[in-house]
Design a protein around this motif. Structure first.
Motif, PDB file in Angstrom:
ATOM      1  N   MET A   1      87.598  27.737  27.899  1.00 39.71           N
ATOM      2  CA  MET A   1      86.547  27.489  28.950  1.00 39.71           C
ATOM      3  C   MET A   1      85.586  26.411  28.623  1.00 39.71           C
ATOM      4  O   MET A   1      85.035  26.532  27.334  1.00 39.71           O
ATOM      5  N   ASN A   2      85.418  25.459  29.834  1.00 38.84           N
ATOM      6  CA  ASN A   2      84.594  24.386  29.412  1.00 38.84           C
ATOM      7  C   ASN A   2      82.965  24.891  29.594  1.00 38.84           C
ATOM      8  O   ASN A   2      82.616  25.494  30.254  1.00 38.84           O
ATOM      9  N   THR A   3      82.282  24.919  28.356  1.00 35.63           N
ATOM     10  CA  THR A   3      80.949  25.454  28.307  1.00 35.63           C
ATOM     11  C   THR A   3      80.168  24.639  28.937  1.00 35.63           C
ATOM     12  O   THR A   3      79.136  25.193  29.920  1.00 35.63           O
ATOM     13  N   LYS A   4      80.152  23.388  29.344  1.00 33.50           N
ATOM     14  CA  LYS A   4      78.938  22.586  30.480  1.00 33.50           C
ATOM     15  C   LYS A   4      79.474  23.134  32.023  1.00 33.50           C
ATOM     16  O   LYS A   4      78.375  23.510  32.572  1.00 33.50           O
ATOM     17  N   ILE A   5      80.746  23.367  32.228  1.00 31.33           N
ATOM     18  CA  ILE A   5      80.860  23.959  33.584  1.00 31.33           C
ATOM     19  C   ILE A   5      80.529  25.410  33.704  1.00 31.33           C
ATOM     20  O   ILE A   5      79.939  25.660  34.710  1.00 31.33           O
ATOM     21  N   LEU A   6      80.535  26.126  32.727  1.00 29.80           N
ATOM     22  CA  LEU A   6      80.077  27.537  32.801  1.00 29.80           C
ATOM     23  C   LEU A   6      78.488  27.463  32.821  1.00 29.80           C
ATOM     24  O   LEU A   6      78.087  28.314  33.864  1.00 29.80           O
ATOM     25  N   THR A   7      78.075  26.467  32.073  1.00 29.00           N
ATOM     26  CA  THR A   7      76.487  26.506  32.184  1.00 29.00           C
ATOM     27  C   THR A   7      76.096  26.163  33.539  1.00 29.00           C
ATOM     28  O   THR A   7      75.097  26.650  34.186  1.00 29.00           O
ATOM     29  N   SER A   9      77.512  26.354  36.283  1.00 25.63           N
ATOM     30  CA  SER A   9      77.887  27.673  37.244  1.00 25.63           C
ATOM     31  C   SER A   9      76.901  28.833  37.065  1.00 25.63           C
ATOM     32  O   SER A   9      76.488  29.218  38.145  1.00 25.63           O
ATOM     33  N   ILE A  10      76.254  28.823  35.926  1.00 19.26           N
ATOM     34  CA  ILE A  10      75.340  29.927  35.664  1.00 19.26           C
ATOM     35  C   ILE A  10      73.756  29.332  36.437  1.00 19.26           C
ATOM     36  O   ILE A  10      73.187  30.221  37.183  1.00 19.26           O
ATOM     37  N   LYS A  11      73.673  28.062  36.251  1.00 19.36           N
ATOM     38  CA  LYS A  11      72.577  27.341  37.036  1.00 19.36           C
ATOM     39  C   LYS A  11      72.525  27.866  38.323  1.00 19.36           C
ATOM     40  O   LYS A  11      71.632  27.778  39.277  1.00 19.36           O
ATOM     41  N   LYS A  12      73.924  27.210  38.985  1.00 15.99           N
ATOM     42  CA  LYS A  12      74.186  27.664  40.189  1.00 15.99           C
ATOM     43  C   LYS A  12      73.812  28.970  40.833  1.00 15.99           C
ATOM     44  O   LYS A  12      73.007  29.141  42.018  1.00 15.99           O
ATOM     45  N   GLU A  13      74.168  29.926  40.289  1.00 13.58           N
ATOM     46  CA  GLU A  13      74.040  31.394  40.482  1.00 13.58           C
ATOM     47  C   GLU A  13      72.595  31.616  40.472  1.00 13.58           C
ATOM     48  O   GLU A  13      71.897  32.096  41.385  1.00 13.58           O
TER      49      GLU A  13
END
Length: 305
Positions: A1-7, A9-13
């Motif tokens: 899982m790409n950490t940058k994409i996950l981060t 996505s969390i910022k988007k939420e």
């Protein structure tokens, strides 16, 4: 899982719920700061009574028998200040998990987010981390900032009493063990998230499955199961409830834990943390993982998404 994409996505939420997560903690902080002054102004106490209390405080609490109670007193006071933030945080957590997957299907924003290189696993993990960790962390941060503001006011009061009236309360700051007390409160985030993980996962599953009223889809199946169990137990005269007792035991303190902490006055500050850790078990985590997998499967295979 790409950490940058996950981060990201969390910022988007967090951005989608930015108004709630910004203004609700601010309103609570203002109420927590203003309410004591309002209550004091409406009481029969005067500033002279408050000053008299502060000048006699060292004699009351700095004695040998009371000194050991100062860290516990600070922890209980801080916990009571954090309480309104934590209660509202839990309500917002439950609301977030109930609508996080439903809203993006209702307004069709899921089509846009799916056009980006974000997998369904990443999207679900981002929502889980946001609701289970980020939201309570925001409210704990607001509560900590409020406590720091109150401590700053108390610091100025101590300076005034020390310089103008030769009343020293500095030993209270040393004995209060402030950093340790705050750290203990922050340590509750992860065990609380793990304890509530089955509930969070169930709400996410209902949010993903429901085409309308996700809150009802989260409540009604549980209510129906409990009603059916109650009918079966009463009709066949069985010895007792199983599912109802299981849920009640999971979301309440066991009698064994209550008995185990009796007489642990020296560890009073760690009792809430001990209570959370005592509720953790591998079975609930496996149930949560199963529910999360069901959420992922629905998101991947449901026709209308």
């Amino acid at each position: 899982m790409n950490t940058k994409i996950l981060t990201t996505s969390i910022k988007k939420e967090l951005w989608e719920f930015s108004n709630i997560l910004k203004w609700v903690p601010i309103v609570i902080a203002i109420l927590v700061i203003v309410m004591p002054f309002a209550i004091f102004m409406q009481s029969n106490e005067s500033f002279s009574d408050l000053f008299k209390f502060l000048t006699t405080l060292p004699e009351q609490i700095f004695s040998a028998e009371h000194a050991s109670m100062i860290p516990k007193l600070f922890f209980v006071t801080a916990l009571s200040l954090f309480a309104p933030f934590l209660v509202v945080a839990i309500i917002i957590q439950l609301y977030y998990f109930t609508v996080c997957l439903f809203d993006e299907r209702r307004d069709l924003s899921i089509m846009f987010w799916r056009s980006l290189p974000v997998s369904d696993v990443t999207a679900i993990m981002a929502k889980l981390i946001t609701g289970a960790l980020a939201i309570p962390a925001i409210f704990l941060g607001a509560a900590t900032a409020t406590l720091c503001f109150i401590l700053l006011l108390a610091f100025f009061v101590c300076i005034i009493l020390s310089v103008g009236y030769d009343v020293s309360l500095w030993a209270l700051w040393i004995n209060a063990d402030i950093l340790s007390g705050l750290s203990l409160i922050w340590l509750h985030i992860i065990p609380f998230a793990v304890w509530m993980l089955p509930l969070f996962a169930w709400l996410m599953l209902a949010s993903m499955y429901a085409n309308k009223a996700p809150f009802l889809w989260a409540i009604l199946p549980v209510a129906v199961i409990l009603l059916v169990e109650g009918f079966v137990v009463n009709y066949f005269h069985l010895s007792g409830f199983y599912i109802g007792s299981l849920l009640m035991d999971y979301f309440s303190l066991s009698s064994q834990f209550v008995e185990s902490i009796q007489g642990q006055e020296d560890f009073a500050r760690t009792v809430p943390l001990q209570a959370l850790i005592a509720k953790l078990n591998i079975g609930s985590v496996l149930v949560a993982i199963s529910l999360l997998y069901g959420t992922y499967w629905l998101r991947t295979n449901k026709a209308d998404v």
